[in-house]
Design a protein around this motif. Structure first.
Motif, PDB file in Angstrom:
ATOM      1  N   GLY A 225      -7.004  -3.104 -12.948  1.00 49.37           N
ATOM      2  CA  GLY A 225      -6.691  -3.328 -11.553  1.00 49.37           C
ATOM      3  C   GLY A 225      -6.921  -4.764 -11.118  1.00 49.37           C
ATOM      4  O   GLY A 225      -6.127  -5.330 -10.351  1.00 49.37           O
ATOM      5  N   VAL A 226      -7.991  -5.395 -11.606  1.00 54.19           N
ATOM      6  CA  VAL A 226      -8.257  -6.786 -11.255  1.00 54.19           C
ATOM      7  C   VAL A 226      -7.176  -7.700 -11.821  1.00 54.19           C
ATOM      8  O   VAL A 226      -6.673  -8.608 -11.147  1.00 54.19           O
ATOM      9  CB  VAL A 226      -9.649  -7.207 -11.757  1.00 54.19           C
TER      10      VAL A 226
ATOM     11  N   ALA B 212     -15.575  -3.060  -3.856  1.00 59.09           N
ATOM     12  CA  ALA B 212     -16.327  -1.828  -4.104  1.00 59.09           C
ATOM     13  C   ALA B 212     -15.883  -0.651  -3.250  1.00 59.09           C
ATOM     14  O   ALA B 212     -15.750   0.473  -3.768  1.00 59.09           O
ATOM     15  CB  ALA B 212     -17.820  -2.093  -3.921  1.00 59.09           C
ATOM     16  N   PRO B 213     -15.649  -0.815  -1.940  1.00 58.81           N
ATOM     17  CA  PRO B 213     -15.201   0.359  -1.161  1.00 58.81           C
ATOM     18  C   PRO B 213     -13.902   0.964  -1.673  1.00 58.81           C
ATOM     19  O   PRO B 213     -13.769   2.184  -1.772  1.00 58.81           O
ATOM     20  CB  PRO B 213     -15.047  -0.207   0.255  1.00 58.81           C
ATOM     21  N   GLY B 214     -12.927   0.103  -2.010  1.00 58.86           N
ATOM     22  CA  GLY B 214     -11.668   0.623  -2.536  1.00 58.86           C
ATOM     23  C   GLY B 214     -11.831   1.262  -3.897  1.00 58.86           C
ATOM     24  O   GLY B 214     -11.199   2.284  -4.198  1.00 58.86           O
ATOM     25  N   VAL B 215     -12.673   0.681  -4.742  1.00 61.66           N
ATOM     26  CA  VAL B 215     -12.920   1.263  -6.061  1.00 61.66           C
ATOM     27  C   VAL B 215     -13.594   2.624  -5.917  1.00 61.66           C
ATOM     28  O   VAL B 215     -13.266   3.583  -6.629  1.00 61.66           O
ATOM     29  CB  VAL B 215     -13.777   0.311  -6.909  1.00 61.66           C
TER      30      VAL B 215
ATOM     31  N   ALA C 132       0.829  -1.204   0.000  1.00 60.39           N
ATOM     32  CA  ALA C 132       0.000   0.000   0.000  1.00 60.39           C
ATOM     33  C   ALA C 132       0.865   1.257   0.000  1.00 60.39           C
ATOM     34  O   ALA C 132       0.593   2.215  -0.749  1.00 60.39           O
ATOM     35  CB  ALA C 132      -0.920  -0.007   1.220  1.00 60.39           C
ATOM     36  N   ALA C 133       1.908   1.279   0.815  1.00 56.49           N
ATOM     37  CA  ALA C 133       2.782   2.451   0.860  1.00 56.49           C
ATOM     38  C   ALA C 133       3.524   2.640  -0.452  1.00 56.49           C
ATOM     39  O   ALA C 133       3.694   3.768  -0.927  1.00 56.49           O
ATOM     40  CB  ALA C 133       3.774   2.319   2.016  1.00 56.49           C
ATOM     41  N   ALA C 134       3.964   1.535  -1.057  1.00 56.86           N
ATOM     42  CA  ALA C 134       4.675   1.642  -2.336  1.00 56.86           C
ATOM     43  C   ALA C 134       3.748   2.137  -3.431  1.00 56.86           C
ATOM     44  O   ALA C 134       4.147   2.945  -4.288  1.00 56.86           O
ATOM     45  CB  ALA C 134       5.266   0.282  -2.716  1.00 56.86           C
ATOM     46  N   GLY C 135       2.491   1.665  -3.430  1.00 54.00           N
ATOM     47  CA  GLY C 135       1.542   2.165  -4.425  1.00 54.00           C
ATOM     48  C   GLY C 135       1.279   3.645  -4.259  1.00 54.00           C
ATOM     49  O   GLY C 135       1.214   4.397  -5.241  1.00 54.00           O
ATOM     50  N   GLY C 136       1.125   4.103  -3.013  1.00 55.46           N
ATOM     51  CA  GLY C 136       0.939   5.532  -2.793  1.00 55.46           C
ATOM     52  C   GLY C 136       2.165   6.341  -3.166  1.00 55.46           C
ATOM     53  O   GLY C 136       2.048   7.434  -3.738  1.00 55.46           O
ATOM     54  N   ALA C 137       3.359   5.812  -2.864  1.00 57.14           N
ATOM     55  CA  ALA C 137       4.593   6.513  -3.237  1.00 57.14           C
ATOM     56  C   ALA C 137       4.727   6.628  -4.749  1.00 57.14           C
ATOM     57  O   ALA C 137       5.214   7.645  -5.262  1.00 57.14           O
ATOM     58  CB  ALA C 137       5.799   5.788  -2.656  1.00 57.14           C
ATOM     59  N   LEU C 138       4.290   5.592  -5.465  1.00 54.53           N
ATOM     60  CA  LEU C 138       4.341   5.657  -6.922  1.00 54.53           C
ATOM     61  C   LEU C 138       3.437   6.769  -7.445  1.00 54.53           C
ATOM     62  O   LEU C 138       3.816   7.528  -8.353  1.00 54.53           O
ATOM     63  CB  LEU C 138       3.927   4.312  -7.517  1.00 54.53           C
ATOM     64  N   LEU C 139       2.230   6.886  -6.887  1.00 56.63           N
ATOM     65  CA  LEU C 139       1.329   7.959  -7.307  1.00 56.63           C
ATOM     66  C   LEU C 139       1.937   9.328  -7.021  1.00 56.63           C
ATOM     67  O   LEU C 139       1.804  10.258  -7.824  1.00 56.63           O
ATOM     68  CB  LEU C 139      -0.019   7.815  -6.600  1.00 56.63           C
ATOM     69  N   VAL C 140       2.590   9.463  -5.874  1.00 55.22           N
ATOM     70  CA  VAL C 140       3.248  10.732  -5.544  1.00 55.22           C
ATOM     71  C   VAL C 140       4.345  11.033  -6.559  1.00 55.22           C
ATOM     72  O   VAL C 140       4.461  12.163  -7.054  1.00 55.22           O
ATOM     73  CB  VAL C 140       3.816  10.686  -4.118  1.00 55.22           C
ATOM     74  N   ALA C 141       5.162  10.032  -6.879  1.00 53.28           N
ATOM     75  CA  ALA C 141       6.258  10.241  -7.829  1.00 53.28           C
ATOM     76  C   ALA C 141       5.721  10.657  -9.197  1.00 53.28           C
ATOM     77  O   ALA C 141       6.249  11.592  -9.828  1.00 53.28           O
ATOM     78  CB  ALA C 141       7.091   8.964  -7.951  1.00 53.28           C
ATOM     79  N   LEU C 142       4.676   9.990  -9.650  1.00 55.81           N
ATOM     80  CA  LEU C 142       4.108  10.343 -10.953  1.00 55.81           C
ATOM     81  C   LEU C 142       3.465  11.723 -10.914  1.00 55.81           C
ATOM     82  O   LEU C 142       3.522  12.475 -11.894  1.00 55.81           O
ATOM     83  CB  LEU C 142       3.083   9.287 -11.373  1.00 55.81           C
ATOM     84  N   TYR C 143       2.863  12.068  -9.790  1.00 56.44           N
ATOM     85  CA  TYR C 143       2.257  13.391  -9.659  1.00 56.44           C
ATOM     86  C   TYR C 143       3.327  14.478  -9.727  1.00 56.44           C
ATOM     87  O   TYR C 143       3.135  15.523 -10.373  1.00 56.44           O
ATOM     88  CB  TYR C 143       1.503  13.470  -8.336  1.00 56.44           C
ATOM     89  N   VAL C 144       4.444  14.251  -9.062  1.00 49.09           N
ATOM     90  CA  VAL C 144       5.526  15.242  -9.065  1.00 49.09           C
ATOM     91  C   VAL C 144       6.111  15.384 -10.467  1.00 49.09           C
ATOM     92  O   VAL C 144       6.363  16.504 -10.942  1.00 49.09           O
ATOM     93  CB  VAL C 144       6.615  14.850  -8.061  1.00 49.09           C
TER      94      VAL C 144
ATOM     95  N   THR D 137      -7.961   0.270  -7.208  1.00 45.29           N
ATOM     96  CA  THR D 137      -8.639  -0.982  -7.530  1.00 45.29           C
ATOM     97  C   THR D 137      -7.753  -2.178  -7.226  1.00 45.29           C
ATOM     98  O   THR D 137      -8.203  -3.183  -6.641  1.00 45.29           O
ATOM     99  CB  THR D 137      -9.040  -0.993  -9.012  1.00 45.29           C
ATOM    100  N   ARG D 138      -6.481  -2.096  -7.602  1.00 44.77           N
ATOM    101  CA  ARG D 138      -5.561  -3.200  -7.351  1.00 44.77           C
ATOM    102  C   ARG D 138      -5.415  -3.473  -5.856  1.00 44.77           C
ATOM    103  O   ARG D 138      -5.441  -4.623  -5.405  1.00 44.77           O
ATOM    104  CB  ARG D 138      -4.198  -2.881  -7.946  1.00 44.77           C
ATOM    105  N   ALA D 139      -5.272  -2.406  -5.066  1.00 37.12           N
ATOM    106  CA  ALA D 139      -5.135  -2.582  -3.619  1.00 37.12           C
ATOM    107  C   ALA D 139      -6.394  -3.196  -3.021  1.00 37.12           C
ATOM    108  O   ALA D 139      -6.316  -4.056  -2.127  1.00 37.12           O
ATOM    109  CB  ALA D 139      -4.822  -1.242  -2.956  1.00 37.12           C
ATOM    110  N   ALA D 140      -7.573  -2.772  -3.497  1.00 39.73           N
ATOM    111  CA  ALA D 140      -8.821  -3.317  -2.968  1.00 39.73           C
ATOM    112  C   ALA D 140      -8.984  -4.786  -3.325  1.00 39.73           C
ATOM    113  O   ALA D 140      -9.409  -5.599  -2.500  1.00 39.73           O
ATOM    114  CB  ALA D 140     -10.007  -2.506  -3.501  1.00 39.73           C
ATOM    115  N   VAL D 141      -8.644  -5.153  -4.554  1.00 41.89           N
ATOM    116  CA  VAL D 141      -8.776  -6.550  -4.974  1.00 41.89           C
ATOM    117  C   VAL D 141      -7.758  -7.426  -4.255  1.00 41.89           C
ATOM    118  O   VAL D 141      -8.036  -8.582  -3.918  1.00 41.89           O
ATOM    119  CB  VAL D 141      -8.630  -6.661  -6.504  1.00 41.89           C
ATOM    120  N   LEU D 142      -6.565  -6.890  -3.994  1.00 42.98           N
ATOM    121  CA  LEU D 142      -5.552  -7.663  -3.279  1.00 42.98           C
ATOM    122  C   LEU D 142      -6.018  -8.064  -1.881  1.00 42.98           C
ATOM    123  O   LEU D 142      -5.682  -9.136  -1.385  1.00 42.98           O
ATOM    124  CB  LEU D 142      -4.249  -6.857  -3.170  1.00 42.98           C
ATOM    125  N   GLN D 143      -6.789  -7.214  -1.242  1.00 48.34           N
ATOM    126  CA  GLN D 143      -7.254  -7.518   0.106  1.00 48.34           C
ATOM    127  C   GLN D 143      -8.503  -8.382   0.105  1.00 48.34           C
ATOM    128  O   GLN D 143      -8.908  -8.867   1.159  1.00 48.34           O
ATOM    129  CB  GLN D 143      -7.522  -6.226   0.880  1.00 48.34           C
TER     130      GLN D 143
END
Length: 545
Positions: A372-373, A474-477, A216-228, A439-445
């Motif tokens: 994501g699935v 659905a909640p994660g999506v 989860a942290a790595a996925g969020g860090a990736l979004l931050v990197a792409l945003y920057v 979506t990927r994080a939600a399906v993983l859990q």
């Protein structure tokens, strides 16, 4: 009493089955069919079902559309010219500056996001629910608004430090949200078992909690990197040269698009490298649970003497990320003589912003669901390529994506030129990774064994997707859709170029007034943008608590 052959045969064996045939009835046939279907479509399957593969490929091709435009433009004057642009010392300097800014912002966001997630989820922090909501509100602040707020207060911040500060304060929720969700989903029994074996709080966190928190942290860090890498507003106002600012300057300075296209190709290569690196950090271990964990809730950690420091930390982050930009806007609204409240025009602009952002979030979520699935349930080169293709457009500057879609519309779909669908499509290309990551994080859990059971009971792949996978995720999506809605409202460069004639959004009006130096006139649009974006951010924070 005689025993029938069927009752005498041990259950679950195939010893008495006719050679070359499988039993057609009984529990054994269901297990074999479930294993066969799981081997084909399950977590270890070689290929996903067509119900997922076809739309996922369509989404990937749509996301790769700007790359086709870049290939045409970058090679328009020959490979040698493009290579000269890429190998130029100026390009290498931009590469170092962009990577340096990205590294600093990602590191700071990991520190802020993970620490706040742990404090609000796993400790007895006073007002933890309120702090959880406040930690999501920086999503409502556009990077250029944060940069404007800090520059108006301290002009000396212009440069690397100011850009890093502004981008960190608006980006750390991308790490906080998935980290908080992961901490809530981790089975506390594993941590309790580690403590019973003699591990202290720090050892338990490092050995048990952190490995499960890493995806989860790595996925969020990736979004931050792409945003920057893709940000234009903050680095422009802070006058710090990165790839996005150099590409925008090149586009405006000349009719020759080749240098800007070549620089954009370098940016895409950086994106692919980041996505590949993030995929390697996930490891091969699964992170789903077969149940909801223990029946009782997690016992929060008592902060003790560290409680004042924890409150000070949360209060400081909230003050600089939320209160300061709002206070700056309030100051300009109060003292600026050019701030005229045209309520009719402001309402019309806000409604247009809401409508186009909702359409962009809807299309992006629809395209992200199959990708994501597949990324969560199917490992292999094909699944990795689909996910990397979905991330390709996110690091491109908005102006590059916009020009690619204009090029496509003028040549192949002219009725879409300067129409709303083209702008909505640009949002989908730019922000597809936001929805894919959620979506990927939600399906993983979601436990994959439930999907295997559904297949063993005869459900077809599309039925499993509709009845099992989507409801569980659905909640994660929905959280990904809310995030996408917020970032669509804040998008600036593509909106400036692709919005239909006569249509304005809050972001474009804000940028127009700011560019003219009318900071007080821009303040009402900035305030409306923050308030409108704060609604889904607040609901997202409430949902996560």
């Amino acid at each position: 009493m005689p025993t029938s052959p069927s009752s005498a045969r041990p259950t679950g064996t195939l010893a008495a089955a006719p050679v070359g045939r499988e039993p057609q009835h009984g529990p054994d046939s269901g297990r074999r069919r479930g294993r066969r279907l799981a081997g084909r479509f399950g977590t270890a399957g070689r290929r996903p079902p067509l119900i997922l593969l076809v739309p996922a490929c369509a989404a990937a091709l749509f996301a790769l559309l700007p790359l086709g435009y870049l290939a045409v433009r970058a090679l328009q004057r020959g490979p040698a010219f493009a290579w000269d642009v890429v190998a130029d010392t100026r390009t290498l300097d931009l590469l170092g500056r962009s990577l340096g800014l990205t590294a600093v912002v990602v590191t700071a966001c990991l520190l802020l996001g993970v620490s706040l997630a742990w404090l609000t989820v796993r400790t007895r922090l006073p007002g933890g629910r309120a702090w959880s909501v406040l930690a999501t509100l920086p999503l409502a602040v556009p990077s250029y608004v944060a940069a404007f707020a800090w520059l108006s207060a301290e002009p000396g911040l212009a440069g690397f430090g100011g850009a890093a500060l502004a981008l960190t304060l608006v980006s750390f929720p991308y790490v906080y949200l998935p980290a908080a969700a992961a901490l809530r989903g981790i089975d506390p029994a594993q941590e309790e078992a580690a403590r019973s074996l003699g591990h202290g709080p720090l050892g338990t966190f490092l050995r048990v909690t952190l490995p499960q928190l890493r995806p989860a942290a790595a996925g969020g860090a990736l979004l931050v990197a792409l945003y920057v890498l893709s940000d234009f507003g903050a680095v422009s106002l802070m006058r710090y040269d990165t790839f996005t600012r150099a590409i925008h300057t090149s586009y405006r300075a000349s009719f020759d698009r080749t240098p800007a296209a070549a620089l954009s190709v370098v940016l895409v290569a950086m994106t692919i490298a980041l996505v590949a690196a993030e995929a390697r950090t996930r490891g091969r271990a699964g992170h789903a649970r077969t149940g909801t964990g223990t029946a009782r809730p997690v016992v929060p950690v008592a902060l003790g003497r560290w409680r004042p420091f924890a409150l000070l930390w949360c209060g400081t982050v909230t003050a600089v990320a939320v209160a300061f930009p709002l206070g700056t806007l309030g100051y300009w609204l109060a003292v600026g003589s050019s701030a005229t409240w045209d309520l009719g025009g402001l309402a019309q602009t806000a409604w247009a912003t809401f409508g186009v952002a909702a359409a962009g979030a809807g299309l992006t979520t629809f395209l992200a669901l199959p990708v994501g699935v597949i990324a969560a349930r199917h490992r292999g080169r094909g699944a990795g390529l689909l996910e990397q293709a979905a991330y390709a457009g996110h690091a491109l500057p908005g102006i590059t994506v916009a020009l690619a879609l204009v090029f496509f519309a003028v040549r192949y779909a002219y009725p879409l030129y300067q129409q709303l669908p083209l702008l909505v499509g640009a949002y989908a290309v730019l922000f597809l990774p936001v929805a894919v990551a959620a979506t990927r994080a939600a399906v993983l859990q979601a436990p994959p064994v439930l999907e295997d059971v559904a297949r063993s009971l005869g459900r077809r792949p599309w039925q499993v997707l509709r009845e099992v996978t989507v409801p569980l995720a659905a909640p994660g999506v929905a959280a990904g859709a809310a995030l996408t809605f917020v970032v669509c409202m804040k998008e600036l460069p593509a909106t400036l170029l692709l919005r239909p004639t006569g249509m304005d959004t809050l972001a474009t009006r804000l940028w127009t007034e700011t560019g003219a130096g009318s900071f007080a006139a821009a303040a009402p649009y900035a305030a409306a943008l923050i308030l409108l974006a704060a609604v889904p951010s607040y609901l997202l924070g409430r949902h996560r608590t």
